[in-house]
Scaffold this active site. Sequence first.
Site, short mmCIF file in Angstrom:
data_model
loop_
_atom_site.label_atom_id
_atom_site.label_comp_id
_atom_site.label_asym_id
_atom_site.label_seq_id
_atom_site.Cartn_x
_atom_site.Cartn_y
_atom_site.Cartn_z
N TYR A 1 20.10 7.11 -31.13
CA TYR A 1 19.03 6.66 -32.01
C TYR A 1 19.02 7.49 -33.29
CZ TYR A 1 14.74 4.69 -33.66
OH TYR A 1 13.82 4.02 -34.43
N GLN B 1 11.77 -1.32 -29.78
CA GLN B 1 12.61 -2.48 -29.50
C GLN B 1 14.08 -2.08 -29.44
OE1 GLN B 1 10.52 -2.08 -32.04
NE2 GLN B 1 11.44 -2.62 -34.02
N ASN C 1 10.31 8.67 -33.81
CA ASN C 1 8.86 8.84 -33.94
C ASN C 1 8.15 8.65 -32.59
OD1 ASN C 1 8.75 6.09 -33.43
ND2 ASN C 1 8.38 5.52 -35.56
N SER D 1 9.75 21.45 -35.09
CA SER D 1 10.71 22.56 -35.15
C SER D 1 10.01 23.91 -35.29
CB SER D 1 11.63 22.32 -36.35
OG SER D 1 12.79 23.08 -36.25
N HIS E 1 9.93 21.02 -42.66
CA HIS E 1 10.31 19.90 -41.80
C HIS E 1 9.15 18.96 -41.50
CE1 HIS E 1 14.42 20.06 -40.48
NE2 HIS E 1 14.38 21.34 -40.25
N GLU F 1 12.68 27.94 -30.61
CA GLU F 1 13.85 27.08 -30.81
C GLU F 1 14.92 27.85 -31.59
OE1 GLU F 1 13.02 23.92 -33.50
OE2 GLU F 1 14.79 22.74 -32.93
N ASP G 1 21.94 24.51 -38.83
CA ASP G 1 21.53 23.10 -38.97
C ASP G 1 22.70 22.22 -39.37
OD1 ASP G 1 18.91 23.60 -38.35
OD2 ASP G 1 18.24 23.75 -40.44
N GLU H 1 15.28 18.40 12.53
CA GLU H 1 14.52 17.66 11.52
C GLU H 1 14.08 16.30 12.02
OE1 GLU H 1 16.75 17.77 7.83
OE2 GLU H 1 16.28 19.88 7.51
#
Lengths: 432, 432
Positions: free
Chosen positions: B130, B191, B214, B237, B262, B327, B361, B415
Amino acid sequence: MAIRLDYRDGDFEKRFAAFLTTKREVSEDVNATVRAIIDDVRENGDRALAAYTLRFDGLDFDTVPMRVTADEIEAAFRATPAAVVSALELASKRIEKHHARQLPKDDIYEDDIGVGLGSRWTAIDAVGLYVPGGTASYPSSVLMNAVPARVAGVPRIVMVVPARDGAINPAVLAAAKIAGIDEIYRIGGAQAVAALAYGTETIAPVAKITGPGNAFVAAAKRQVFGTVGIDMIAGPSEVLVIADGENDPDWLAADLLAQAEHDRGAQAILITDSAELADAVEAAVTRQLKTLERSETAEASWRDFGAIILVPDLENSVPLANRIAAEHLEIATSDPDAFLPKIRNAGAIFVGRHTPEVIGDYVGGSNHVLPTARSARFSSGLSVLDYMKRTSILRLGPEQLRTLGPAAVTLAEAEGLGAHARSVSIRLNPGG
Amino acid sequence: MAIRLDYRDGDFEKRFAAFLTTKREVSEDVNATVRAIIDDVRENGDRALAAYTLRFDGLDFDTVPMRVTADEIEAAFRATPAAVVSALELASKRIEKHHARQLPKDDIYEDDIGVGLGSRWTAIDAVGLYVPGGTASYPSSVLMNAVPARVAGVPRIVMVVPARDGAINPAVLAAAKIAGIDEIYRIGGAQAVAALAYGTETIAPVAKITGPGNAFVAAAKRQVFGTVGIDMIAGPSEVLVIADGENDPDWLAADLLAQAEHDRGAQAILITDSAELADAVEAAVTRQLKTLERSETAEASWRDFGAIILVPDLENSVPLANRIAAEHLEIATSDPDAFLPKIRNAGAIFVGRHTPEVIGDYVGGSNHVLPTARSARFSSGLSVLDYMKRTSILRLGPEQLRTLGPAAVTLAEAEGLGAHARSVSIRLNPGG
């Protein structure tokens, strides 16, 4: 009784595709109940934990301590039959030996332009192990979850186990002792998961929670995920047996029923190129069901979700097996090695007629916590890596920054991130 | 502007603990909307996908094809500035080289009693990547997600990217071309996630979905999890900078602002033993904010979530850093190596004054997809392993089964699993 599919039938693909997507779990929506329990434990700590334990387990922490004492663990160990203790010790040793080979190596190096790079692995600081109560309270699961954590080097392993009316299966405590766990609490359900995730006055929080549980435990794990790590949420167990005509049908029937007895939603599938074997296995299943303690469960599972798939050639089973992506795959053929490299998707593969899946449940050495419900297409069984995490390391000197910096500035500017660009350029042009 | 904490203050622990648990995200509940979209795409395939794309992205698949053509990819590549292309190529090469070292080795062996055991790694069959649209459409993220998948050997990598009114950032398509992706669809949102998970007439389903998005994308990923694998859901971040008094405050201010720009929920933290440096960095941040394109975002992040923590001795920063589990962690001290082994929890560590986080990055070679929101306590950054899965292999002959079988039978009986016991014992006593 089980569904029969024949590869040669015109509608095989349609029926197989439908079979693949059959849901085997009723998903109870317990999210709201679980949310309330978690919030309560988070806010009220031990007090909430005690109230839920009294309500759900009939256990009063005013009379029995929340934490299991060292004496109790010792007594349970002594109360466990010697044969069970030594089988658990054998299992523990084999699991430990196999999992020790999974320990990842750090990789710290300098590349051709002198940039230092690294992948460094460290154990998670503290892990909580959920052990169900009642009939699903399996000592083997304690070992399968705890031993890899210990091998990983997790400094603190906490176990929670609900003790309905105070009782904990002694073999579970014996397994905990063998695995070196001494921090054990008599709690269960969503309240135990909440206590592990957020901590209470008595229980310090952990960083990850693993182990199986009922719908409430699963929902609680999903809800605390993020605050702590969790393992995968296991669905009902499944086995796929690929068999040629040379098998003893009773052996295969026993293997199929070993899955089916776990749960009414468990699934046992046989793929064979021999119609005779198919019939013989079906008959053997019916026969063996009669003398099985858990026949009701096994019969329901076999009836509702069991399947026998007839293929013209065992070669045809390969793409089917890869689509099924079974948790357990037995290859009971005369040349199982020919199959091995062709199977891409399976949690664990049991090779040859003398490797019933059950060996892997207990004493094989590999882990019995494996991906269910076709998730072997994208995930793996439990391992030492699940109890560790990797930190990347990057080190540049002034020279390396001069070499790589301009490209970083270019990309930062292309992405519209001005402060990113400045963080590099300010070091390249200390004057300006 | 940012919060100030002093280790020597009496209420430090209380304030630090509160700071640690500050929520930096407003979690929108979009689950019901997302559920409806997923169900619709699952049922109506391309038709539903086209309707949502027209509604949300203003894009009509009757006039523009859903799939981006090879010519378009080529044209976008040529339209991308040469400096950007070569920076992306440099980044791609470095990412590939570093990630190739993460390829796990199969471990197939026989133990001392002749049991065959194995861990075998295979690539996931198909992965969906994505890529967000609009300003968050970062070519660097395409590389960070796609290159490890390619290194893992994933045969099919699909990219989805929403094209509001038809437009896709050319640099994103250039990055896709460099990463060797040619199956790209102009779709986004829940979708697109549904189409990847369940497939449509045009899009074959994948087995795992990775990449940022998002709130709708994140909710959709959570909902399809189980049907497919997903990567972690990244939060805003964050960077933690541990610095002695010998730093250029402007360099550190630039690093803090690179995180802050960011997202309004991003977090930048400085820990130092120098009150002078603390003041100088704060002043530099204020100064630099004035000339920053994204000053509004950076200023809000620094004001709401930024922090400067003063410690009497840098040694005190170690336990704080392990609790923050940032992070990104920069160690800007004269002897950063002394710190390295003490840091247990961090997504990535940037060592020394000449390693600004921004290098990681883009062009460092390590992955920039890293655990946020303290999850570095229990999880790792994206790696080749995220695009592979491990299958266990177990193989016994009659002799090994005789050796291990009895212990398995003992445990199965303990068991209460009779069919498990029988599946082994029937092979041990073929007559009975």
